[in-house]
Enzyme design. Structure first.
Site, mmCIF file in Angstrom:
data_model
loop_
_atom_site.group_PDB
_atom_site.id
_atom_site.type_symbol
_atom_site.label_atom_id
_atom_site.label_comp_id
_atom_site.label_asym_id
_atom_site.label_seq_id
_atom_site.Cartn_x
_atom_site.Cartn_y
_atom_site.Cartn_z
ATOM 1 N N ARG A 33 2.722 12.382 -8.595
ATOM 2 C CA ARG A 33 3.824 12.685 -9.504
ATOM 3 C C ARG A 33 3.777 11.681 -10.650
ATOM 4 O O ARG A 33 3.299 10.554 -10.482
ATOM 5 C CB ARG A 33 5.159 12.589 -8.774
ATOM 6 N N LYS B 212 8.771 10.457 -2.664
ATOM 7 C CA LYS B 212 10.173 10.820 -2.474
ATOM 8 C C LYS B 212 10.626 10.468 -1.059
ATOM 9 O O LYS B 212 9.882 10.631 -0.103
ATOM 10 C CB LYS B 212 10.375 12.321 -2.727
ATOM 11 N N HIS C 177 4.125 17.645 -15.168
ATOM 12 C CA HIS C 177 3.315 17.641 -13.947
ATOM 13 C C HIS C 177 2.102 18.559 -14.060
ATOM 14 O O HIS C 177 1.555 18.992 -13.049
ATOM 15 C CB HIS C 177 4.165 18.068 -12.754
ATOM 16 N N ARG D 197 -0.884 17.450 -12.062
ATOM 17 C CA ARG D 197 -0.591 17.557 -10.620
ATOM 18 C C ARG D 197 -0.754 19.012 -10.167
ATOM 19 O O ARG D 197 -1.349 19.281 -9.119
ATOM 20 C CB ARG D 197 0.824 17.055 -10.343
ATOM 21 N N HIS E 286 4.207 16.677 0.008
ATOM 22 C CA HIS E 286 5.257 17.666 0.267
ATOM 23 C C HIS E 286 5.705 17.558 1.725
ATOM 24 O O HIS E 286 4.865 17.514 2.624
ATOM 25 C CB HIS E 286 4.752 19.089 0.013
ATOM 26 N N TYR F 263 1.016 27.376 -4.555
ATOM 27 C CA TYR F 263 -0.302 27.293 -5.186
ATOM 28 C C TYR F 263 -1.244 28.389 -4.703
ATOM 29 O O TYR F 263 -2.203 28.729 -5.397
ATOM 30 C CB TYR F 263 -0.907 25.899 -4.963
#
Length: 297
Positions: free
Chosen positions: A147, A171, A243, A246, A269, A278
């Site tokens: 990120r 995160k 992003h 990414r 994730h 994706y």
């Protein structure tokens, strides 16, 4: 207690409990400030409003042209706030419990083709220290799928060039180890030798990629740099997001057959469903190629 003080108590609580990023906290503060400003005009407070008041507020926001995504984010912040106020006995009920979320359009992430990525990465003039930094940052971003916040805050102690890995605290304070790859490793070495000392001006810094003032770069500054190189590469900046590399990292891995759980791990994730977007990007790409090149497409 004033509404603004209640919001700060709430934000401090979730920052500690949920370990949310400063960017998320700032977004919550912005959204909830809009709510209390509206309440003041209605001569209401967080303590005496009801569900109908919240519905009216959200309806007015939508009528003013705010996107469904913005409204959904606002509603999420409001729900957490009123759950907190109820739990801490500031209120005897949770008026947000009956609110329904706006339907969001299913959007595929914006990404670049492999050729566009190559053009973008080749745009910086690596004889200029600042652009050598940008080159190394973009190579690392495409090689790892970090990120932007993780990239600009990356510290020296969290990168091992000899082993070719970075340790990322993402995160929720979740840690992951991501391989760098040979190309990115080369350009990081070049920057550390020839670019970084020039940018530091003899000062010390923990961050790998300092600004020209020897400070930590902001996300906004890096996004500005990305758009600059996109223009040099004849890439439509309207098709970009901060992003973009990414998303390109993940999409190109999936296109080349990478296991989705490996991509999930590399991206950090927590939920596989977040990564599955994706696969839809890859399917859309295949559909486009079929329509373009198949005689009966």
């Amino acid at each position: 207690m004033k509404d603004s003080a209640l919001i700060e108590l709430f934000l401090n609580e979730i920052w500690i409990e949920k370990q949310l990023s400063q960017n998320t906290i700032a977004s919550y503060r912005l959204d909830l400030t809009a709510l209390i400003q509206w309440l003041e005009k209605q001569q209401l407070t967080l303590i005496n409003l009801d569900a109908i008041d919240l519905q009216t507020f959200l309806g007015e926001r939508l009528n003013q042209g705010y996107k469904a995504t913005s409204t959904a984010r606002l509603l999420s912040a409001m729900r957490k706030l009123f759950q907190y106020l109820y739990r801490e006995k500031y209120r005897t009920d949770d008026p947000s419990a009956v609110l329904s979320s706006p339907k969001l359009p299913s959007r595929l992430p914006k990404y670049l083709t492999e050729q566009q990525v190559t053009d973008l990465l080749n745009s910086p003039d690596v004889d200029i220290p600042l652009e050598l930094r940008d080159k190394a940052m973009m190579e690392l971003l495409y090689a790892t799928g970090l990120r932007v916040t993780e990239l600009v805050s990356l510290t020296i102690e969290n990168i091992n060039i000899n082993q070719g890995i970075v340790r990322v605290v993402g995160k929720g304070n979740k840690e992951r180890i991501v391989p760098i790859g040979e190309e990115a490793t080369y350009w990081i070495r070049q920057f550390m030798l020839y670019g970084r000392p020039f940018l530091l001006h003899g000062q010390s810094s923990d961050v790998v990629f300092p600004s020209k003032r020897a400070l930590q770069m902001t996300r906004q500054t890096f996004w500005h740099r990305i758009k600059h190189y996109a223009l040099l590469s004849d890439i439509d900046i309207n098709s970009l997001s901060p992003h973009v590399l990414r998303h390109a990292f993940a999409t190109h891995l999936v296109n080349h057959g990478a296991d989705l759980r490996v991509v999930q791990m590399l991206l950090g994730h927590s939920d596989l469903s977040t990564t599955q977007i994706y696969t839809h990007v890859a399917k859309e790409r295949l559909k486009h190629l079929h329509e373009r090149y198949h005689p009966r497409g």
